[in-house]
Motif scaffolding. Sequence first.
Motif, PDB file in Angstrom:
ATOM      1  N   ALA A   1       7.263  17.220 -21.278  1.00  0.00           N
ATOM      2  CA  ALA A   1       5.836  16.817 -21.075  1.00  0.00           C
ATOM      3  C   ALA A   1       5.989  15.567 -19.567  1.00  0.00           C
ATOM      4  CB  ALA A   1       5.154  16.650 -22.283  1.00  0.00           C
ATOM      5  N   PHE A   2       6.846  15.708 -18.823  1.00  0.00           N
ATOM      6  CA  PHE A   2       6.466  14.612 -18.645  1.00  0.00           C
ATOM      7  C   PHE A   2       5.028  14.754 -16.871  1.00  0.00           C
ATOM      8  CE2 PHE A   2       8.411  14.135 -13.646  1.00  0.00           C
ATOM      9  CZ  PHE A   2       8.206  12.972 -13.147  1.00  0.00           C
ATOM     10  N   ASP A   3       4.388  13.377 -16.732  1.00  0.00           N
ATOM     11  CA  ASP A   3       3.691  13.836 -16.081  1.00  0.00           C
ATOM     12  C   ASP A   3       3.800  13.271 -15.111  1.00  0.00           C
ATOM     13  OD1 ASP A   3       3.625  11.187 -16.802  1.00  0.00           O
ATOM     14  OD2 ASP A   3       1.972  11.135 -17.338  1.00  0.00           O
ATOM     15  N   GLY A   4       4.595  12.799 -14.531  1.00  0.00           N
ATOM     16  CA  GLY A   4       4.991  12.230 -12.909  1.00  0.00           C
ATOM     17  C   GLY A   4       5.589  13.347 -12.184  1.00  0.00           C
ATOM     18  N   VAL A   5       5.610  13.167 -11.032  1.00  0.00           N
ATOM     19  CA  VAL A   5       5.929  13.851  -9.459  1.00  0.00           C
ATOM     20  C   VAL A   5       7.465  13.794  -9.866  1.00  0.00           C
ATOM     21  CG1 VAL A   5       3.961  12.900  -8.356  1.00  0.00           C
ATOM     22  CG2 VAL A   5       6.100  11.826  -8.319  1.00  0.00           C
ATOM     23  N   VAL A   6       7.727  15.053  -9.325  1.00  0.00           N
ATOM     24  CA  VAL A   6       9.280  15.296  -9.117  1.00  0.00           C
ATOM     25  C   VAL A   6       9.273  14.952  -7.470  1.00  0.00           C
ATOM     26  CG1 VAL A   6      11.312  17.396  -8.779  1.00  0.00           C
ATOM     27  CG2 VAL A   6       9.347  17.017 -11.065  1.00  0.00           C
ATOM     28  N   VAL A   7      10.392  14.636  -7.145  1.00  0.00           N
ATOM     29  CA  VAL A   7      10.270  14.155  -5.414  1.00  0.00           C
ATOM     30  C   VAL A   7      11.635  14.826  -5.007  1.00  0.00           C
ATOM     31  CG1 VAL A   7      11.075  12.127  -3.996  1.00  0.00           C
ATOM     32  CG2 VAL A   7       9.441  12.313  -5.978  1.00  0.00           C
ATOM     33  N   SER A   8      11.247  15.624  -3.498  1.00  0.00           N
ATOM     34  CA  SER A   8      12.978  16.144  -3.053  1.00  0.00           C
ATOM     35  C   SER A   8      13.886  15.052  -3.180  1.00  0.00           C
ATOM     36  CB  SER A   8      12.771  16.648  -2.236  1.00  0.00           C
ATOM     37  OG  SER A   8      12.718  16.477  -1.210  1.00  0.00           O
ATOM     38  N   ASP A   9      15.268  15.651  -3.154  1.00  0.00           N
ATOM     39  CA  ASP A   9      16.126  14.746  -2.365  1.00  0.00           C
ATOM     40  C   ASP A   9      15.955  14.625  -0.624  1.00  0.00           C
ATOM     41  OD1 ASP A   9      17.988  12.579  -1.759  1.00  0.00           O
ATOM     42  OD2 ASP A   9      19.692  13.202  -3.509  1.00  0.00           O
ATOM     43  N   TRP A  10      16.387  13.703  -0.081  1.00  0.00           N
ATOM     44  CA  TRP A  10      16.128  14.247   1.207  1.00  0.00           C
ATOM     45  C   TRP A  10      16.521  15.599   1.848  1.00  0.00           C
ATOM     46  CZ3 TRP A  10      13.589  10.935  -1.169  1.00  0.00           C
ATOM     47  CH2 TRP A  10      13.078  10.009  -0.563  1.00  0.00           C
ATOM     48  N   GLY A  11      16.056  16.468   2.785  1.00  0.00           N
ATOM     49  CA  GLY A  11      16.971  16.563   2.753  1.00  0.00           C
ATOM     50  C   GLY A  11      17.196  18.582   1.438  1.00  0.00           C
ATOM     51  N   GLY A  12      15.918  17.962   0.861  1.00  0.00           N
ATOM     52  CA  GLY A  12      16.505  19.096  -0.762  1.00  0.00           C
ATOM     53  C   GLY A  12      16.168  19.894  -0.784  1.00  0.00           C
ATOM     54  N   THR A  13      15.190  20.325   0.035  1.00  0.00           N
ATOM     55  CA  THR A  13      14.354  21.678  -0.218  1.00  0.00           C
ATOM     56  C   THR A  13      14.288  22.169   0.845  1.00  0.00           C
ATOM     57  OG1 THR A  13      11.913  19.976  -0.342  1.00  0.00           O
ATOM     58  CG2 THR A  13      12.004  22.224  -0.048  1.00  0.00           C
ATOM     59  N   HIS A  14      14.632  23.662   0.694  1.00  0.00           N
ATOM     60  CA  HIS A  14      15.105  24.904   1.158  1.00  0.00           C
ATOM     61  C   HIS A  14      14.038  25.964   1.553  1.00  0.00           C
ATOM     62  CE1 HIS A  14      19.315  23.016   1.518  1.00  0.00           C
ATOM     63  NE2 HIS A  14      18.717  22.166   0.049  1.00  0.00           N
TER      64      HIS A  14
ATOM     65  N   GLU B   1       6.252  26.514  -6.130  1.00  0.00           N
ATOM     66  CA  GLU B   1       6.288  27.606  -7.716  1.00  0.00           C
ATOM     67  C   GLU B   1       6.725  27.033  -8.522  1.00  0.00           C
ATOM     68  OE1 GLU B   1       6.874  31.617  -7.067  1.00  0.00           O
ATOM     69  OE2 GLU B   1       4.991  31.983  -5.739  1.00  0.00           O
ATOM     70  N   ASN B   2       8.311  26.295  -8.463  1.00  0.00           N
ATOM     71  CA  ASN B   2       9.174  24.988  -8.771  1.00  0.00           C
ATOM     72  C   ASN B   2       9.513  24.308  -9.273  1.00  0.00           C
ATOM     73  OD1 ASN B   2       9.099  28.392  -8.954  1.00  0.00           O
ATOM     74  ND2 ASN B   2      11.957  28.186  -7.823  1.00  0.00           N
ATOM     75  N   GLY B   3       8.069  23.717  -9.117  1.00  0.00           N
ATOM     76  CA  GLY B   3       8.322  22.496  -9.142  1.00  0.00           C
ATOM     77  C   GLY B   3       8.175  21.142  -8.899  1.00  0.00           C
ATOM     78  N   LEU B   4       8.402  21.824  -7.463  1.00  0.00           N
ATOM     79  CA  LEU B   4       8.239  20.522  -6.679  1.00  0.00           C
ATOM     80  C   LEU B   4       7.489  19.907  -6.608  1.00  0.00           C
ATOM     81  CD1 LEU B   4      10.347  18.462  -5.020  1.00  0.00           C
ATOM     82  CD2 LEU B   4       9.887  20.599  -2.788  1.00  0.00           C
ATOM     83  N   ASP B   5       6.906  18.540  -5.983  1.00  0.00           N
ATOM     84  CA  ASP B   5       5.386  17.967  -6.244  1.00  0.00           C
ATOM     85  C   ASP B   5       5.373  17.032  -4.729  1.00  0.00           C
ATOM     86  OD1 ASP B   5       4.661  18.277  -8.513  1.00  0.00           O
ATOM     87  OD2 ASP B   5       5.961  17.167  -9.463  1.00  0.00           O
ATOM     88  N   MET B   6       6.618  16.163  -4.574  1.00  0.00           N
ATOM     89  CA  MET B   6       6.500  15.816  -3.249  1.00  0.00           C
ATOM     90  C   MET B   6       7.741  15.884  -2.115  1.00  0.00           C
ATOM     91  SD  MET B   6       4.744  11.972  -4.380  1.00  0.00           S
ATOM     92  CE  MET B   6       4.961  11.156  -2.646  1.00  0.00           C
ATOM     93  N   GLU B   7       7.808  16.717  -1.521  1.00  0.00           N
ATOM     94  CA  GLU B   7       9.029  16.691  -0.153  1.00  0.00           C
ATOM     95  C   GLU B   7       9.102  15.820   0.771  1.00  0.00           C
ATOM     96  OE1 GLU B   7       9.951  19.996   2.523  1.00  0.00           O
ATOM     97  OE2 GLU B   7       7.976  20.319   1.845  1.00  0.00           O
ATOM     98  N   PHE B   8      10.427  15.127   1.017  1.00  0.00           N
ATOM     99  CA  PHE B   8      10.866  13.910   1.791  1.00  0.00           C
ATOM    100  C   PHE B   8      12.175  14.444   2.916  1.00  0.00           C
ATOM    101  CE2 PHE B   8       8.434  11.681  -0.724  1.00  0.00           C
ATOM    102  CZ  PHE B   8       7.295  10.746  -0.009  1.00  0.00           C
ATOM    103  N   GLY B   9      12.507  13.517   3.481  1.00  0.00           N
ATOM    104  CA  GLY B   9      13.818  14.096   4.298  1.00  0.00           C
ATOM    105  C   GLY B   9      14.028  15.753   4.957  1.00  0.00           C
TER     106      GLY B   9
END
Length: 744
Positions: A264-277, A284-292
Amino acid sequence: MKNRTWIKGLAALCASAAVACGGGAGPQGGVAVYLDESQPIEKRVEDALSRMTLEEKVAILHAQSKFSSAGVPRLGIPEVWCTDGPHGIRPEVLWDEWNQAGWTNDSCTAFPALTCLAATWNPEMSALYGKSIGEEARYREKDILLGPGVNIYRTPLNGRNFEYMGEDPYLSSRMVVPYIEEVQKNGVAVCVKHFALNNQEAHRHGVNVVVDDRALYEIYLPAFKAAVEEGGAWAVMGAYNKYKGEHCCHNRYLLNDILKRDWAFDGVVVSDWGGTHDTKQAAENGLDMEFGSWTDGLSWGASNAYDNYHLAAPYLDMLRKGEASMATLDDKARRVLRLIFRTAMNTRKPFGSLNSPEHLTAARRIAGEGIVLLKNEGGVLPIDLGRAKTIAVVGENAVKMMTVGGGSSSLKVRHEYTPLEGIRAAAAGKAEVIYERGYVGDVTGDYNGVKTGQDLSESRSEAQLIADAVAAARKADAVIFVGGLNKSNHQDCEGDDRLQYGLPYAQDKVIGALAEANPNLAVVIVSGNAVAMPWIGRVPAVLEAWFSGSEAGNALADVVFGAVNPSGKLPFTFPVRLEDNSAHALGEYPGGDTVTYNESIFVGYRWHDKERLEPLFAFGHGLSYTTFAVGNVKADRTTLASKGSIRISADVTNTGDRAGAEVVQLYIGDEQSSLPRPVKELKGFRKIALDPGQTQTVTFEITPDMLRYYDDAKGAWVAEPGAFTAYVGVASDDIRGTVGFELK
């Protein structure tokens, strides 16, 4: 760089005006509930969300600079600013680059590395740490602190182990919660990392981790779960590696199923810098904020680099075409707004402070309590300044600054007290302190434009350096060798793993020569990892001093000369050989495209117990300048009902001649499990301070949920009826008493 104080002040002024006029700033009009801090956050979030356009919702999901993301200017909602941690607030960097911005007012307090914090085995120190670093982040107008890290110490070669809290999930869980709570009291979100299974730097961007569900749930997830459910973390960072074939920054099972649904996490999922592909998976799979993504900043063009991020224009295009869910978009935007209201738009948070005397005192206190006395034969330590008139200090790590380098945890400090400085200051007027280099390691001191300013150049040969060190040792009353690892590549450093278990730079030769030259030798290891010690039988005293931050030298001197009685305990096992570590014994490290955790739940001391391996130094080990007796271990009953509890107690007595603190540790073993279980597992600990001759009774409460294991066939936690043993001791290999009991 924008002046955030001015921007937020303007936003607050606009907000006040909007509320006063009873008007809104969005398409719906009406009273701007989202600006009213007297309203519940969820009501404010829904009001703000209803006023945002599609484009505005997408805009707050991705970076606008190296460390910031956009707000909603039209609505007076400010941007979000992140800073690297978790040991201090990283210096300001340029808008699109990693290099520092060249500010002169961003020197922080470097706190001890998290291995040192974990070694205190004291949640009060964790709370002090969180309070202090949270105040520094708040002063610097940061909204997200990128830390703490709670990945499990699986192998002593992991270059990033110094940023984590050791090998045991229970210890990590208990130490991370106070850190989180105190940071977030400052209106600064923690971002617990790296979720999950990020246990090596080798191949970290693509290696697929294969691990059974028992190990996942029993070893690698508990500290994250505690951070979310008990600590109330406002942000979690995804890891670089893959699990089940998907990158962890957009991993359906980890993020949607476990983190957001089960916990029941109500916060944000942040990508590690360069971790989004992948845009579709990120959507669709849970990422909320994309960085790097594309972390070289401007390679895609000065005006639109960040528009090309996966959660930017490509995601917006999917939404407009009906190829992505609007409900999922709203969930992401809702989470980011919730974060902003908790941090950037929280006008009631304290002001904070930077590099204050209180923070330096806290750093010194934590470091002193975390230093571990591994060995002390013949009373070599503490050094008596009434008798030792000449002290020889040998080793590059006695003079090399350790706050610069090591990856994203690199810091800029006003001053770092090195071991030699601390020793000289403590011995001033009482003893002569002479210094010899002994060995040459890394003479550089520059990371992302932060320079130590040290000249560590050396012209002497290895043989001459050793000869000079031996000559100094022979004429000294006491010798202190300060060596270990550093923050260079392939040592304790992000991005690479270590290449060897032994000490680098031929330090073993130096230590051996010093041991022959003077029997009053104390070896100080500065590291975030275990190291081999082939000379251990010839050296009477050994200290593990960690990377201890701004006050490293002063804290070390406090312990060396006895102003502080050491009470640290190891948060991970020191194996005799690398092959005694389970990840290496079973052959799956570092892997390639895939790494399989063949050892399953048998990590660290669990493996040593199972295989009956004698460690170099055990998990939980740590000596004192006094002695403690732990006895009279007993239980108030021997049968535990399914909804009851048992109290285990032990008497602890300071049997020495000086005040000190001991960590009493409770382990539990399941004697009748239908599945393989460790011989024993840590389930409780208490740190108590005692004067000479003083006795105190320590009590632990055992409940049925502490006896559970994860049954991967059932997909559930199970506590099986049968016989159990409670072990009470002062290290995993130093048990002072046992009590048997039965779960009905």
